[in-house]
Design a protein around this motif. Sequence first.
Motif, PDB file in Angstrom:
ATOM      1  N   LYS A 113     -28.157 -41.356 -78.164  1.00 19.53           N
ATOM      2  CA  LYS A 113     -28.102 -40.241 -79.104  1.00 19.53           C
ATOM      3  C   LYS A 113     -29.310 -39.323 -78.928  1.00 19.53           C
ATOM      4  O   LYS A 113     -29.197 -38.097 -79.067  1.00 19.53           O
ATOM      5  N   LEU A 114     -30.466 -39.910 -78.638  1.00 19.61           N
ATOM      6  CA  LEU A 114     -31.668 -39.104 -78.460  1.00 19.61           C
ATOM      7  C   LEU A 114     -31.558 -38.225 -77.216  1.00 19.61           C
ATOM      8  O   LEU A 114     -31.947 -37.050 -77.235  1.00 19.61           O
ATOM      9  N   TYR A 115     -31.027 -38.769 -76.143  1.00 19.59           N
ATOM     10  CA  TYR A 115     -30.776 -37.969 -74.942  1.00 19.59           C
ATOM     11  C   TYR A 115     -29.835 -36.808 -75.246  1.00 19.59           C
ATOM     12  O   TYR A 115     -30.093 -35.656 -74.873  1.00 19.59           O
ATOM     13  N   ALA A 116     -28.745 -37.114 -75.954  1.00 22.16           N
ATOM     14  CA  ALA A 116     -27.779 -36.066 -76.307  1.00 22.16           C
ATOM     15  C   ALA A 116     -28.420 -35.006 -77.198  1.00 22.16           C
ATOM     16  O   ALA A 116     -28.155 -33.803 -77.052  1.00 22.16           O
ATOM     17  N   HIS A 117     -29.272 -35.449 -78.127  1.00 21.79           N
ATOM     18  CA  HIS A 117     -29.960 -34.517 -79.032  1.00 21.79           C
ATOM     19  C   HIS A 117     -30.838 -33.546 -78.251  1.00 21.79           C
ATOM     20  O   HIS A 117     -30.753 -32.322 -78.431  1.00 21.79           O
ATOM     21  N   TRP A 118     -31.675 -34.077 -77.362  1.00 24.70           N
ATOM     22  CA  TRP A 118     -32.591 -33.205 -76.628  1.00 24.70           C
ATOM     23  C   TRP A 118     -31.864 -32.333 -75.612  1.00 24.70           C
ATOM     24  O   TRP A 118     -32.308 -31.205 -75.317  1.00 24.70           O
ATOM     25  N   MET A 119     -30.748 -32.798 -75.084  1.00 20.01           N
ATOM     26  CA  MET A 119     -29.967 -31.947 -74.178  1.00 20.01           C
ATOM     27  C   MET A 119     -29.314 -30.800 -74.940  1.00 20.01           C
ATOM     28  O   MET A 119     -29.167 -29.692 -74.403  1.00 20.01           O
ATOM     29  N   ALA A 128     -23.541 -34.187 -83.160  1.00 25.88           N
ATOM     30  CA  ALA A 128     -23.758 -35.220 -84.168  1.00 25.88           C
ATOM     31  C   ALA A 128     -24.919 -36.115 -83.742  1.00 25.88           C
ATOM     32  O   ALA A 128     -24.730 -37.119 -83.061  1.00 25.88           O
ATOM     33  N   SER A 129     -26.122 -35.741 -84.121  1.00 30.91           N
ATOM     34  CA  SER A 129     -27.281 -36.596 -83.886  1.00 30.91           C
ATOM     35  C   SER A 129     -27.357 -37.647 -84.996  1.00 30.91           C
ATOM     36  O   SER A 129     -26.588 -37.614 -85.946  1.00 30.91           O
ATOM     37  N   SER A 130     -28.312 -38.567 -84.881  1.00 27.92           N
ATOM     38  CA  SER A 130     -28.301 -39.717 -85.781  1.00 27.92           C
ATOM     39  C   SER A 130     -29.697 -40.094 -86.244  1.00 27.92           C
ATOM     40  O   SER A 130     -30.667 -40.015 -85.478  1.00 27.92           O
TER      41      SER A 130
END
Length: 327
Positions: free
Chosen positions: A155-161, A125-127
């Motif tokens: 959220k950006l860290y989670a997205h790129w990971m 779940a990105s934002s």
Amino acid sequence: MPTALITGITGQDGAYLSQLLLGKGYRVVGLLRRSASADVIGERLRWLGILDDVELLDGNMTDLSSLIRIVETVKPDEIYNLAAQSFVAASWQQPLLTGNVTGIGTVNMLEAARIVKSDARFYQASSSEMYGLIQEPVQNEKTPFYPRSPYAAAKLYAHWMTVNYRESFGMHASSGILFNHESPLRGIEFVTRKVTDGVARIKLGLAKELALGNLDATRDWGHARDYVRAMYLMLQQSVPDDYVIATGRTTSIRDLCRIAFSSVGLNYEDHVVTNPAFLRPAEVEVLLGDASKAKKALGWEPETTLEGMITEMVEADLVRHRKRHSL
């Protein structure tokens, strides 16, 4: 019977996603973080009438061992990672917690899936908050990110990971860059629900005014029921990818108030006041999404209008207050 594991199952999106997947014949298992507010755990699932139809297992996004144990036990075909410290305003007050849960917690979930069941399809779940100080007037999958809050940065860290695990380990990992989505199940701390709850209280004579912050901030608001359908569609694709999910319509908080108050025959100007205490340290003024890719690749379209959603939320809050106050 396919099995889905949902983190954040007791939240707005988790509840609607559970309802959708149960309707499609899934076994639905949710990660449950024990907290002091145990009496309200599952309230959203109960509101939808599905609390007894899902399985809830104890676990925590900051505890990799618990996530590995759960994935080993459940053996999910699909994992929907919705868990987060998701209240933007609180992220300035709790930046480390937000980073640990929203950012590192996602990597814990990815790592548990990679170790135990790497063939499980993974949704992150990105934002839209990742766009922050917008670099383009309309945001799509190629628009540069510029986060403006600890929440958005996490959220950006989670997205790129998630992208990294997809490219490094060949995992079927997709991200939905979801723009604001609301419903009667939205938490009271979010502005849309704060507005509709305020409208209900004022209509019923329980309050006279509604205090808000920046009335000129604009967002692209859709219904959570529509957006969880997009999550499901992403994991049905043969190739994982990232998709913006949005309505393509932007509305100010001022107009949101106008719609909500007019739905019960009131004028927002008679009741809404501004309070500087509700202003954010760094504001995201405008967000407007382009979901063309999702519409073409997934066949996804939003089905609920903003006006319909706001009316539904106001009516639900009227029901809540009438029941609570025996009106």
